[in-house]
Scaffold this motif. Sequence first.
Motif, PDB file in Angstrom:
ATOM      1  N   PHE A  28      17.261  29.427  44.854  1.00  0.00           N
ATOM      2  CA  PHE A  28      18.504  29.298  44.109  1.00  0.00           C
ATOM      3  C   PHE A  28      19.586  30.088  44.836  1.00  0.00           C
ATOM      4  O   PHE A  28      19.428  31.282  45.092  1.00  0.00           O
ATOM      5  N   ILE A  29      20.648  29.383  45.186  1.00  0.00           N
ATOM      6  CA  ILE A  29      21.742  29.981  45.959  1.00  0.00           C
ATOM      7  C   ILE A  29      22.877  30.323  45.014  1.00  0.00           C
ATOM      8  O   ILE A  29      23.368  29.474  44.274  1.00  0.00           O
ATOM      9  N   LYS A  30      23.288  31.589  45.052  1.00  0.00           N
ATOM     10  CA  LYS A  30      24.330  32.094  44.174  1.00  0.00           C
ATOM     11  C   LYS A  30      25.587  32.396  44.982  1.00  0.00           C
ATOM     12  O   LYS A  30      25.499  33.017  46.040  1.00  0.00           O
ATOM     13  N   PRO A  31      26.734  31.960  44.490  1.00  0.00           N
ATOM     14  CA  PRO A  31      27.978  32.352  45.157  1.00  0.00           C
ATOM     15  C   PRO A  31      28.134  33.877  45.114  1.00  0.00           C
ATOM     16  O   PRO A  31      27.723  34.526  44.149  1.00  0.00           O
ATOM     17  N   LEU A  32      28.702  34.434  46.161  1.00  0.00           N
ATOM     18  CA  LEU A  32      28.886  35.878  46.236  1.00  0.00           C
ATOM     19  C   LEU A  32      30.139  36.326  45.508  1.00  0.00           C
ATOM     20  O   LEU A  32      31.161  35.634  45.525  1.00  0.00           O
ATOM     21  N   THR A  33      30.067  37.500  44.901  1.00  0.00           N
ATOM     22  CA  THR A  33      31.269  38.146  44.402  1.00  0.00           C
ATOM     23  C   THR A  33      32.019  38.685  45.624  1.00  0.00           C
ATOM     24  O   THR A  33      31.450  38.751  46.731  1.00  0.00           O
ATOM     25  N   ILE A  34      33.228  39.111  45.453  1.00  0.00           N
ATOM     26  CA  ILE A  34      33.972  39.665  46.594  1.00  0.00           C
ATOM     27  C   ILE A  34      33.273  40.928  47.104  1.00  0.00           C
ATOM     28  O   ILE A  34      33.179  41.157  48.318  1.00  0.00           O
ATOM     29  N   LYS A  35      32.718  41.725  46.201  1.00  0.00           N
ATOM     30  CA  LYS A  35      31.984  42.931  46.612  1.00  0.00           C
ATOM     31  C   LYS A  35      30.768  42.553  47.458  1.00  0.00           C
ATOM     32  O   LYS A  35      30.527  43.153  48.513  1.00  0.00           O
ATOM     33  N   GLU A  36      29.998  41.571  47.000  1.00  0.00           N
ATOM     34  CA  GLU A  36      28.822  41.121  47.753  1.00  0.00           C
ATOM     35  C   GLU A  36      29.225  40.523  49.096  1.00  0.00           C
ATOM     36  O   GLU A  36      28.551  40.740  50.115  1.00  0.00           O
ATOM     37  N   HIS A  37      30.340  39.797  49.120  1.00  0.00           N
ATOM     38  CA  HIS A  37      30.814  39.195  50.366  1.00  0.00           C
ATOM     39  C   HIS A  37      31.182  40.281  51.375  1.00  0.00           C
ATOM     40  O   HIS A  37      30.849  40.185  52.560  1.00  0.00           O
ATOM     41  N   GLU A  38      31.844  41.316  50.906  1.00  0.00           N
ATOM     42  CA  GLU A  38      32.218  42.413  51.797  1.00  0.00           C
ATOM     43  C   GLU A  38      30.982  43.180  52.289  1.00  0.00           C
ATOM     44  O   GLU A  38      30.950  43.637  53.430  1.00  0.00           O
ATOM     45  N   GLU A  39      29.951  43.309  51.437  1.00  0.00           N
ATOM     46  CA  GLU A  39      28.708  43.945  51.872  1.00  0.00           C
ATOM     47  C   GLU A  39      28.040  43.110  52.965  1.00  0.00           C
ATOM     48  O   GLU A  39      27.519  43.655  53.933  1.00  0.00           O
TER      49      GLU A  39
END
Length: 115
Positions: A28-39
């Motif tokens: 299951f693929i979840k879109p990233l939050t901006i925080k997760e994207h920056e990590e």
Amino acid sequence: MNLRDKILSQPTPTMDKVHVKAWNVDVFIKPLTIKEHEEWESLAFSKNGKRSENVSLKASLVIACAHDESGTKIFTNDDIGSLSELYAEPINKLFAKCSELNGLTDNDVKELEGN
């Protein structure tokens, strides 16, 4: 409801199920939050904006986005080496869905891979 409240009260996006035939599993693929994207960016890229030499761009994004059906992350950053050693087809399939859900275009990916 004012605009700020409307934006901040948006529901969490749903995950997209991807069947990986080679492994006979559903991921299951979840879109990233901006925080997760920056990590993810801090893992995949050095401080000068260049790709980290020992980090697979595709494997690192799959690590950030891949969950089981209950929403628990499947992989950790410690799995980057192991995922990088797997055959490309399943990772490419998951990476394509991760890219789609996070708004990464083919041009974005080419630019990121070229850094």
